[in-house]
Design a protein around this motif. Structure first.
Motif, short mmCIF file in Angstrom:
data_model
loop_
_atom_site.label_atom_id
_atom_site.label_comp_id
_atom_site.label_asym_id
_atom_site.label_seq_id
_atom_site.Cartn_x
_atom_site.Cartn_y
_atom_site.Cartn_z
N THR A 1 0.84 -1.19 0.00
CA THR A 1 0.00 0.00 0.00
C THR A 1 0.88 1.24 0.00
N VAL A 2 0.47 2.25 -0.76
CA VAL A 2 1.16 3.54 -0.78
C VAL A 2 0.19 4.56 -0.17
N GLU A 3 0.68 5.26 0.86
CA GLU A 3 -0.15 6.24 1.56
C GLU A 3 0.63 7.53 1.77
N ASP A 4 -0.11 8.58 2.13
CA ASP A 4 0.50 9.81 2.64
C ASP A 4 -0.15 10.07 3.99
N GLU A 5 0.04 11.26 4.56
CA GLU A 5 -0.51 11.50 5.90
C GLU A 5 -2.03 11.59 5.89
N LEU A 6 -2.66 11.73 4.73
CA LEU A 6 -4.11 11.84 4.65
C LEU A 6 -4.81 10.52 4.30
N GLY A 7 -4.05 9.54 3.82
CA GLY A 7 -4.67 8.27 3.43
C GLY A 7 -4.01 7.68 2.20
N PRO A 8 -4.71 6.80 1.48
CA PRO A 8 -4.11 6.13 0.33
C PRO A 8 -3.81 7.10 -0.82
N VAL A 9 -2.74 6.81 -1.53
CA VAL A 9 -2.37 7.61 -2.71
C VAL A 9 -2.82 6.83 -3.94
N ILE A 10 -3.73 7.40 -4.69
CA ILE A 10 -4.28 6.76 -5.88
C ILE A 10 -3.44 7.14 -7.09
N GLY A 11 -3.00 6.16 -7.85
CA GLY A 11 -2.25 6.42 -9.08
C GLY A 11 -0.76 6.60 -8.90
N ALA A 12 -0.20 6.19 -7.77
CA ALA A 12 1.25 6.28 -7.58
C ALA A 12 1.94 5.20 -8.42
N ALA A 13 3.08 5.54 -8.98
CA ALA A 13 3.84 4.59 -9.81
C ALA A 13 4.75 3.76 -8.93
N VAL A 14 4.65 2.43 -9.07
CA VAL A 14 5.51 1.49 -8.37
C VAL A 14 6.21 0.68 -9.44
N GLU A 15 7.54 0.78 -9.51
CA GLU A 15 8.27 0.12 -10.59
C GLU A 15 9.59 -0.44 -10.09
N VAL A 16 10.11 -1.40 -10.87
CA VAL A 16 11.44 -1.92 -10.62
C VAL A 16 12.39 -1.00 -11.38
N LYS A 17 13.30 -0.37 -10.66
CA LYS A 17 14.20 0.63 -11.25
C LYS A 17 15.04 0.00 -12.36
N GLY A 18 15.12 0.70 -13.48
CA GLY A 18 15.92 0.24 -14.61
C GLY A 18 15.21 -0.73 -15.53
N THR A 19 13.93 -1.00 -15.28
CA THR A 19 13.17 -1.91 -16.14
C THR A 19 11.87 -1.24 -16.55
N HIS A 20 11.09 -1.97 -17.35
CA HIS A 20 9.76 -1.49 -17.73
C HIS A 20 8.69 -2.20 -16.91
N ASN A 21 9.10 -2.86 -15.84
CA ASN A 21 8.18 -3.59 -14.98
C ASN A 21 7.63 -2.64 -13.92
N GLY A 22 6.36 -2.30 -14.03
CA GLY A 22 5.78 -1.37 -13.08
C GLY A 22 4.27 -1.43 -13.08
N VAL A 23 3.67 -0.90 -12.01
CA VAL A 23 2.22 -0.85 -11.87
C VAL A 23 1.83 0.49 -11.26
N VAL A 24 0.54 0.74 -11.21
CA VAL A 24 -0.01 1.95 -10.60
C VAL A 24 -0.94 1.53 -9.48
N THR A 25 -0.93 2.26 -8.38
CA THR A 25 -1.80 1.91 -7.25
C THR A 25 -3.27 2.12 -7.61
N ASP A 26 -4.12 1.31 -6.99
CA ASP A 26 -5.56 1.39 -7.27
C ASP A 26 -6.22 2.44 -6.38
N SER A 27 -7.54 2.41 -6.32
CA SER A 27 -8.29 3.43 -5.57
C SER A 27 -8.09 3.33 -4.06
#
Length: 136
Positions: A45-71
């Motif tokens: 889960t990716v959050e900030d001080e207010l709650g979940p962050v929608i649409g944050a990029a999570v990727e393996v550095k140096g590759t094209h393997n990545g996803v975006v956080t859901d709602s």
């Protein structure tokens, strides 16, 4: 008819005279197999001080393997190799890089980057200018 028979014999003799390296080779049947570096699957889960962050990029550095956080700020990233760097980024937040050591879950809290955002106005022509520099 005899000439055709002779031609066939010559062709068969030529085909049999080629060395084995000219033909396709079969894979060896030994029990040796190449072992690939294990890759894992990580959820989190990716959050900030207010709650979940929608649409944050999570990727393996140096590759094209990545996803975006859901709602709900959740993500699932597959194919992560041990020792890889997982990079989490979102506009207006400090990018975090976390080494993958086989962990199954990863919960990240992003901090705001106050220097990344300034007062910028995009005009109708797509020209970005500071709000103090506009004449209108």
């Amino acid at each position: 008819m005899k000439t055709y028979y002779r031609v066939q014999l010559v062709l068969v003799a030529l085909a049999l005279s080629f060395p084995g390296s000219m033909m396709a080779e079969q894979a060896p049947k030994s029990g040796i197999a190449t072992v690939a570096q294990q890759s894992g699957r990580i959820t989190g889960t990716v959050e900030d001080e207010l709650g979940p962050v929608i649409g944050a990029a999570v990727e393996v550095k140096g590759t094209h393997n990545g996803v975006v956080t859901d709602s709900d700020g959740h993500f699932t990233l597959s194919g992560v190799k041990n020792g890889a760097i997982i990079r989490i980024s979102f506009l207006g937040y400090v990018t975090q890089e976390i080494p993958y050591k086989g962990q199954a879950t990863l919960n990240v809290t992003l901090a705001e980057d106050s220097q990344a955002l300034g007062e910028v106005v995009v005009t109708a022509l797509g020209i970005a200018k500071g709000s103090k520099k506009l004449g209108y």
